[in-house]
Design a protein around this motif. Structure first.
Motif, PDB file in Angstrom:
ATOM      1  N   ARG A  44      36.309  37.160  42.631  1.00 46.52           N
ATOM      2  CA  ARG A  44      36.962  38.109  41.353  1.00 46.52           C
ATOM      3  C   ARG A  44      36.454  38.069  40.337  1.00 46.52           C
ATOM      4  O   ARG A  44      37.703  38.081  38.949  1.00 46.52           O
ATOM      5  N   HIS A  45      35.132  36.827  40.035  1.00 46.08           N
ATOM      6  CA  HIS A  45      35.560  36.620  38.094  1.00 46.08           C
ATOM      7  C   HIS A  45      34.781  37.234  37.976  1.00 46.08           C
ATOM      8  O   HIS A  45      35.236  37.365  36.666  1.00 46.08           O
ATOM      9  N   PHE A  46      34.983  38.838  37.594  1.00 44.53           N
ATOM     10  CA  PHE A  46      34.470  40.042  36.796  1.00 44.53           C
ATOM     11  C   PHE A  46      35.845  41.165  37.426  1.00 44.53           C
ATOM     12  O   PHE A  46      35.556  41.613  36.512  1.00 44.53           O
ATOM     13  N   VAL A  47      36.899  40.191  38.037  1.00 43.41           N
ATOM     14  CA  VAL A  47      37.452  41.555  38.763  1.00 43.41           C
ATOM     15  C   VAL A  47      38.255  41.908  36.932  1.00 43.41           C
ATOM     16  O   VAL A  47      38.477  40.895  37.008  1.00 43.41           O
ATOM     17  N   PRO A  48      38.618  42.938  36.952  1.00 40.20           N
ATOM     18  CA  PRO A  48      39.713  42.763  35.152  1.00 40.20           C
ATOM     19  C   PRO A  48      40.467  42.437  35.938  1.00 40.20           C
ATOM     20  O   PRO A  48      41.751  42.554  36.700  1.00 40.20           O
ATOM     21  N   THR A  49      41.827  42.067  34.635  1.00 43.35           N
ATOM     22  CA  THR A  49      42.708  40.978  34.402  1.00 43.35           C
ATOM     23  C   THR A  49      43.992  41.504  35.297  1.00 43.35           C
ATOM     24  O   THR A  49      44.981  40.823  35.718  1.00 43.35           O
ATOM     25  N   GLY A  50      43.771  42.210  35.120  1.00 40.02           N
ATOM     26  CA  GLY A  50      44.711  43.595  35.368  1.00 40.02           C
ATOM     27  C   GLY A  50      44.862  43.925  36.672  1.00 40.02           C
ATOM     28  O   GLY A  50      46.529  43.622  37.412  1.00 40.02           O
ATOM     29  N   TYR A  51      43.979  43.562  38.051  1.00 44.55           N
ATOM     30  CA  TYR A  51      44.135  43.242  39.028  1.00 44.55           C
ATOM     31  C   TYR A  51      43.987  41.860  39.759  1.00 44.55           C
ATOM     32  O   TYR A  51      44.273  41.873  40.710  1.00 44.55           O
ATOM     33  N   GLY A  52      44.132  40.696  38.789  1.00 43.52           N
ATOM     34  CA  GLY A  52      44.620  39.450  39.653  1.00 43.52           C
ATOM     35  C   GLY A  52      42.978  38.606  39.218  1.00 43.52           C
ATOM     36  O   GLY A  52      42.814  37.465  39.675  1.00 43.52           O
ATOM     37  N   ALA A  82      28.274  38.792  45.931  1.00 44.54           N
ATOM     38  CA  ALA A  82      29.778  39.451  44.640  1.00 44.54           C
ATOM     39  C   ALA A  82      30.548  39.138  43.763  1.00 44.54           C
ATOM     40  O   ALA A  82      31.310  40.194  43.734  1.00 44.54           O
ATOM     41  N   ALA A  83      29.614  38.487  43.388  1.00 46.68           N
ATOM     42  CA  ALA A  83      30.516  38.858  41.536  1.00 46.68           C
ATOM     43  C   ALA A  83      29.522  39.833  41.054  1.00 46.68           C
ATOM     44  O   ALA A  83      30.788  40.931  40.274  1.00 46.68           O
ATOM     45  N   SER A  84      28.237  40.280  41.190  1.00 45.87           N
ATOM     46  CA  SER A  84      28.516  41.209  40.345  1.00 45.87           C
ATOM     47  C   SER A  84      28.889  42.284  40.772  1.00 45.87           C
ATOM     48  O   SER A  84      29.505  43.681  40.545  1.00 45.87           O
ATOM     49  N   LEU A  85      28.779  42.362  42.250  1.00 43.86           N
ATOM     50  CA  LEU A  85      29.391  44.349  42.722  1.00 43.86           C
ATOM     51  C   LEU A  85      30.866  44.550  42.272  1.00 43.86           C
ATOM     52  O   LEU A  85      31.534  45.732  42.293  1.00 43.86           O
ATOM     53  N   GLY A  86      31.508  42.763  42.394  1.00 44.09           N
ATOM     54  CA  GLY A  86      33.041  43.217  41.702  1.00 44.09           C
ATOM     55  C   GLY A  86      33.313  43.430  39.998  1.00 44.09           C
ATOM     56  O   GLY A  86      34.053  44.666  39.875  1.00 44.09           O
ATOM     57  N   ARG A  87      32.258  42.949  39.914  1.00 44.81           N
ATOM     58  CA  ARG A  87      32.106  43.680  38.019  1.00 44.81           C
ATOM     59  C   ARG A  87      32.002  45.616  38.200  1.00 44.81           C
ATOM     60  O   ARG A  87      32.950  46.001  37.879  1.00 44.81           O
ATOM     61  N   MET A  88      30.570  45.857  39.538  1.00 42.63           N
ATOM     62  CA  MET A  88      30.522  47.077  39.250  1.00 42.63           C
ATOM     63  C   MET A  88      31.992  47.667  39.413  1.00 42.63           C
ATOM     64  O   MET A  88      31.992  48.977  39.480  1.00 42.63           O
ATOM     65  N   ALA A  89      32.231  47.504  40.777  1.00 38.23           N
ATOM     66  CA  ALA A  89      34.157  48.093  41.518  1.00 38.23           C
ATOM     67  C   ALA A  89      35.012  48.215  40.303  1.00 38.23           C
ATOM     68  O   ALA A  89      36.668  49.386  40.426  1.00 38.23           O
ATOM     69  N   GLY A  90      34.784  47.411  38.981  1.00 36.71           N
ATOM     70  CA  GLY A  90      35.882  47.366  37.978  1.00 36.71           C
ATOM     71  C   GLY A  90      34.975  48.663  37.128  1.00 36.71           C
ATOM     72  O   GLY A  90      36.604  48.966  36.125  1.00 36.71           O
TER      73      GLY A  90
END
Length: 378
Positions: A44-52, A82-90
């Motif tokens: 969740r480290h780079f997931v946008p705050t709007g999605y938690g 996990a962090a990097s791909l979470g950022r890309m999905a953003g």
């Protein structure tokens, strides 16, 4: 590094240390290690705050990855993925982000930017097929982000897009039998004629330039070249520190007991002191390069093209320093230090294996940096 992520990284490191030998033998992390790194907040480290998510900082992540890497490079690498791909999905449209994180921000996303797929337009989206090797921690994934060629409007050279697909849409082939980073479980992902709705795809140019659609967070507005090497080098920094810590007790004992000089077989205390000091210095120098790269990346959209190229240069240069330091440590460890029952040989294999990653090669990084310098006004 924030206290929360710092404390979480220590916990993950402890769990990963207990499972490091097993991961090396089975070629994949244990489920409790993956659970630990997800619960720690890496996904969740780079997931946008709007999605938690946290929409966090690169400096926070790099420090946490190094901490985990001191015990298990494979676990740290997987946490980085996990962090990097979470950022890309953003970079997905808002509707796509909402779907990917509909059950919370801890979805484990894996993937590859190798353009090894192909996609054709279909009603409502695209039909995607392809095979992507070396997808770390794929066995535990919830989603995958992959890159594929699509027909260019009006013909001409195909364009490239990123596609995000759920676990039910791809299969995994057991192909990971490498000598190093064995615990990453970097197997092959295969997608066959998968319908991907438009909301789960975006142009790769947005990712490379740092142009996210729904997010305004600095971690999404930074060009990919400013951060990509950092994701891969930080786990290796941890592994190098782990190798140094493991070897230091042996080295300091040799410095205390070995002869000042030898005229025959055997090594002098000067040899061990030199190896210890030089390797420790190289690892420290790599740490400082990566620390600056993270500080630059955390400025988001303010990062210049030259700074982004310098970050790529610094990550690859740091990698060379880490390899040199660890190889010297391994060479000075003696036969006892090379035992398969000890961790030093695993650190050595992992560091050298990681150094072959395409994102950490110095020559292309050097050319990109020189090209940016050449564009500066005289």
């Amino acid at each position: 590094m924030s206290p929360g992520l710092a404390a979480a990284a220590v916990t993950v490191a402890r769990v990963a240390a207990a499972g490091a030998t097993g991961a090396d033998e089975t070629r994949r992390l244990a489920p409790d290690v993956v659970k630990s790194l997800v619960e720690a907040g890496f996904a969740r480290h780079f997931v946008p705050t709007g999605y938690g998510g946290t929409a966090g900082a690169f400096g926070e992540l790099a420090g946490a990855l190094a901490t985990v890497g001191e015990e298990c490079a494979a676990a740290s690498w997987s946490a980085s993925i996990a962090a990097s791909l979470g950022r890309m999905a953003g970079f997905l449209p808002a509707e796509g982000c909402a779907e990917v994180w509909q059950e919370g921000p801890d979805a484990l996303i894996v993937g590859s930017l190798a353009p090894l797929g192909r996609a054709a337009p279909a009603p409502g989206g695209w039909r995607l097929s392809g095979s992507w090797p070396s997808i770390s921690v794929v066995d535990f994934s919830d989603w995958a982000l992959v890159r594929a060629a699509v027909p260019a409007p009006g013909g001409g050279r195909p364009a490239l897009r990123c596609f995000v697909i759920p676990r039910s849409s791809y299969r995994i082939e057991d192909t990971w039998f490498n000598v190093g980073m064995r615990g990453t479980g970097s197997n092959t992902l295969v997608a066959e004629d998968v319908l991907v709705p438009e909301r789960r795809t975006f142009a790769d140019t947005d990712l490379f330039a740092g142009r996210p659609l729904p997010s305004t967070a600095p971690c999404h507005a930074v060009p990919l070249s400013a951060v990509n090497g950092l994701f891969f080098a930080a786990p290796v920094l941890g592994a190098a520190r782990g190798a140094l810590a493991h070897w230091s007790a042996y080295a300091t004992e040799k410095i205390r007991t070995a002869p000042a000089a030898t005229g025959g077989p055997g090594l002098s205390r000067t040899h061990y002191a030199g190896a210890l000091a030089r390797s420790a210095g190289e690892i420290d120098a790599a740490s400082l390069l990566l620390e600056r790269a993270a500080e630059v990346a955390d400025r988001g959209a303010e990062v210049t093209s030259l700074e982004a190229a310098r970050n790529t240069r610094d990550a690859s240069l740091a990698m060379e320093l880490l390899v040199a330091g660890v190889n010297r440590i391994f060479g000075a460890a003696g036969t006892g230090g090379h035992a398969v029952t000890g961790p030093l040989q695993r650190f050595w294999r992992d560091v050298n294996a990681a150094s072959s990653h395409v994102g950490l090669q110095f020559e292309p990084a050097a050319h990109a940096y020189a090209a940016q310098l050449a564009q500066r006004p005289a």
